[in-house]
Design a protein around this motif. Sequence first.
Motif, PDB file in Angstrom:
ATOM      1  N   GLU A  76      34.042  25.218  38.274  1.00  0.00           N
ATOM      2  CA  GLU A  76      34.263  23.870  38.782  1.00  0.00           C
ATOM      3  C   GLU A  76      35.609  23.722  39.485  1.00  0.00           C
ATOM      4  N   THR A  77      36.596  24.531  39.087  1.00  0.00           N
ATOM      5  CA  THR A  77      37.939  24.426  39.664  1.00  0.00           C
ATOM      6  C   THR A  77      38.274  25.713  40.399  1.00  0.00           C
ATOM      7  N   PHE A  78      38.570  25.580  41.668  1.00  0.00           N
ATOM      8  CA  PHE A  78      38.902  26.763  42.462  1.00  0.00           C
ATOM      9  C   PHE A  78      39.634  26.324  43.727  1.00  0.00           C
ATOM     10  N   ALA A  79      40.234  27.307  44.393  1.00  0.00           N
ATOM     11  CA  ALA A  79      40.879  27.094  45.694  1.00  0.00           C
ATOM     12  C   ALA A  79      40.142  27.930  46.729  1.00  0.00           C
ATOM     13  N   MET A  80      40.122  27.444  47.965  1.00  0.00           N
ATOM     14  CA  MET A  80      39.380  28.144  49.011  1.00  0.00           C
ATOM     15  C   MET A  80      40.070  27.947  50.353  1.00  0.00           C
ATOM     16  N   THR A  81      39.963  28.949  51.201  1.00  0.00           N
ATOM     17  CA  THR A  81      40.415  28.807  52.582  1.00  0.00           C
ATOM     18  C   THR A  81      39.509  29.632  53.476  1.00  0.00           C
ATOM     19  N   ILE A  82      39.475  29.263  54.744  1.00  0.00           N
ATOM     20  CA  ILE A  82      38.661  29.962  55.736  1.00  0.00           C
ATOM     21  C   ILE A  82      39.583  30.383  56.869  1.00  0.00           C
ATOM     22  N   VAL A  83      39.570  31.676  57.176  1.00  0.00           N
ATOM     23  CA  VAL A  83      40.471  32.237  58.185  1.00  0.00           C
ATOM     24  C   VAL A  83      39.668  32.538  59.444  1.00  0.00           C
ATOM     25  N   SER A  84      40.209  32.169  60.572  1.00  0.00           N
ATOM     26  CA  SER A  84      39.521  32.386  61.844  1.00  0.00           C
ATOM     27  C   SER A  84      40.086  33.598  62.569  1.00  0.00           C
ATOM     28  N   SER A  85      39.384  33.999  63.614  1.00  0.00           N
ATOM     29  CA  SER A  85      39.819  35.076  64.498  1.00  0.00           C
ATOM     30  C   SER A  85      39.468  34.659  65.915  1.00  0.00           C
ATOM     31  N   PRO A  86      39.891  35.420  66.933  1.00  0.00           N
ATOM     32  CA  PRO A  86      39.551  35.036  68.300  1.00  0.00           C
ATOM     33  C   PRO A  86      38.051  34.966  68.567  1.00  0.00           C
ATOM     34  N   THR A  87      37.248  35.682  67.774  1.00  0.00           N
ATOM     35  CA  THR A  87      35.805  35.723  68.026  1.00  0.00           C
ATOM     36  C   THR A  87      34.983  34.904  67.039  1.00  0.00           C
ATOM     37  N   SER A  88      35.621  34.356  65.991  1.00  0.00           N
ATOM     38  CA  SER A  88      34.853  33.640  64.971  1.00  0.00           C
ATOM     39  C   SER A  88      35.739  32.620  64.267  1.00  0.00           C
ATOM     40  N   ALA A  89      35.151  31.452  64.011  1.00  0.00           N
ATOM     41  CA  ALA A  89      35.879  30.417  63.273  1.00  0.00           C
ATOM     42  C   ALA A  89      35.894  30.673  61.778  1.00  0.00           C
ATOM     43  N   ASP A  90      35.039  31.581  61.311  1.00  0.00           N
ATOM     44  CA  ASP A  90      34.964  31.876  59.880  1.00  0.00           C
ATOM     45  C   ASP A  90      34.919  33.388  59.665  1.00  0.00           C
ATOM     46  N   ALA A  91      35.941  34.081  60.175  1.00  0.00           N
ATOM     47  CA  ALA A  91      35.979  35.540  60.063  1.00  0.00           C
ATOM     48  C   ALA A  91      36.196  36.006  58.628  1.00  0.00           C
ATOM     49  N   MET A  92      36.767  35.143  57.785  1.00  0.00           N
ATOM     50  CA  MET A  92      36.984  35.507  56.382  1.00  0.00           C
ATOM     51  C   MET A  92      37.037  34.234  55.542  1.00  0.00           C
ATOM     52  N   THR A  93      36.318  34.234  54.431  1.00  0.00           N
ATOM     53  CA  THR A  93      36.353  33.134  53.473  1.00  0.00           C
ATOM     54  C   THR A  93      36.907  33.661  52.162  1.00  0.00           C
ATOM     55  N   LEU A  94      37.919  32.998  51.622  1.00  0.00           N
ATOM     56  CA  LEU A  94      38.553  33.439  50.386  1.00  0.00           C
ATOM     57  C   LEU A  94      38.450  32.348  49.331  1.00  0.00           C
ATOM     58  N   VAL A  95      38.095  32.744  48.122  1.00  0.00           N
ATOM     59  CA  VAL A  95      37.955  31.817  46.997  1.00  0.00           C
ATOM     60  C   VAL A  95      38.697  32.404  45.793  1.00  0.00           C
ATOM     61  N   MET A  96      39.511  31.590  45.154  1.00  0.00           N
ATOM     62  CA  MET A  96      40.283  32.016  43.982  1.00  0.00           C
ATOM     63  C   MET A  96      39.930  31.102  42.821  1.00  0.00           C
ATOM     64  N   ASP A  97      39.483  31.683  41.705  1.00  0.00           N
ATOM     65  CA  ASP A  97      39.061  30.852  40.586  1.00  0.00           C
ATOM     66  C   ASP A  97      40.256  30.390  39.760  1.00  0.00           C
ATOM     67  N   ALA A  98      39.992  29.430  38.861  1.00  0.00           N
ATOM     68  CA  ALA A  98      41.069  28.819  38.078  1.00  0.00           C
ATOM     69  C   ALA A  98      41.834  29.820  37.206  1.00  0.00           C
ATOM     70  N   PRO A  99      41.161  30.776  36.528  1.00  0.00           N
ATOM     71  CA  PRO A  99      41.926  31.741  35.726  1.00  0.00           C
ATOM     72  C   PRO A  99      42.921  32.551  36.566  1.00  0.00           C
TER      73      PRO A  99
END
Length: 311
Positions: A76-99
């Motif tokens: 239920e609790t987490f942090a997330m970010t989405i990193v873009s590149s010149p060819t894609s708006a979502d080249a990498m998605t990162l999720v970090m859980d609460a622990p």
Amino acid sequence: MTSPGSPSQTRALIIERLVGDSGEAAQVIGVGRGMAERSLPLLQKALAGELGAPVTVDLQAVEVARVPDARLRAGETFAMTIVSSPTSADAMTLVMDAPAIAVMVSALFGGDPDQPVAPIERELSQIETDVATTVFQEVAVALNGSGRRSLELRLPIPRAMSGNEAKRRVLRDGAAVRIVYGISTPTDTGTVTVMIPQRILLATRGATAGHGDGQTTEFDWRARFSEEVMRSAVRLEATMPLARLTLGDLAAFQPGQVIEFEEDAQLQARLSARDKTLFVCEFGKLGQNYTVRIRHPHDGGQDFIDGLMPG
């Protein structure tokens, strides 16, 4: 062209054509594992340097998945970010859980690594979100690579999101490689999940099912070895020249004898690696530490000419 055998297979085929191709599973996993294993020591070193506290980073899983599954096991609790590149708006998605966030916050603020960390069962604070952003930045840098095989991520990454913003963020569907890192102390452990769309791997790492000829071009090998060489660790040695002496003078040396430097010896320090002189430097001191400051690259030809001149 063979038709899929069921409506679900038809839907999967249509989605795949809309959001990008996918590679052969074993090959995609191999490319993802290679990326993850190469980044592991870099990530371990980066987090230790950022925090100044011991945390262990290990690779827990590399598998094929769908991009929206990035949040599936985060709780239920987490942090997330989405990193873009010149060819894609979502080249990498990162999720970090609460622990994992709790472990990193505790380490950052000097918590006892041998004591259990209090779990986070509420919305993340600004400080906790900032810590997650720092971890995401280091993960993205470690995985980004360089040269022709770089993911070309836009760095620095966007600030991490959490709470309802992270839960409601729509993730574009598509085949991906899922990389899971464990971040732990002796008492607690959490995970950072990285999703990289397979269409990004297809474009940057050549992980396609169509590479059946087994041929690797000269440029592929050059990019592969260049990246590995640039990550290699070397030992640097700084030396300062003494005055020119005869063999007779050397033979007359006694224990405890003081040897004088030449007047400009401090300005002629040589910085070398594996017996190869790289730079001419000058010795100095900054606070309690001795330093060498690079003056200019070493010129082997000029050294040869100087050696021909009488001392």
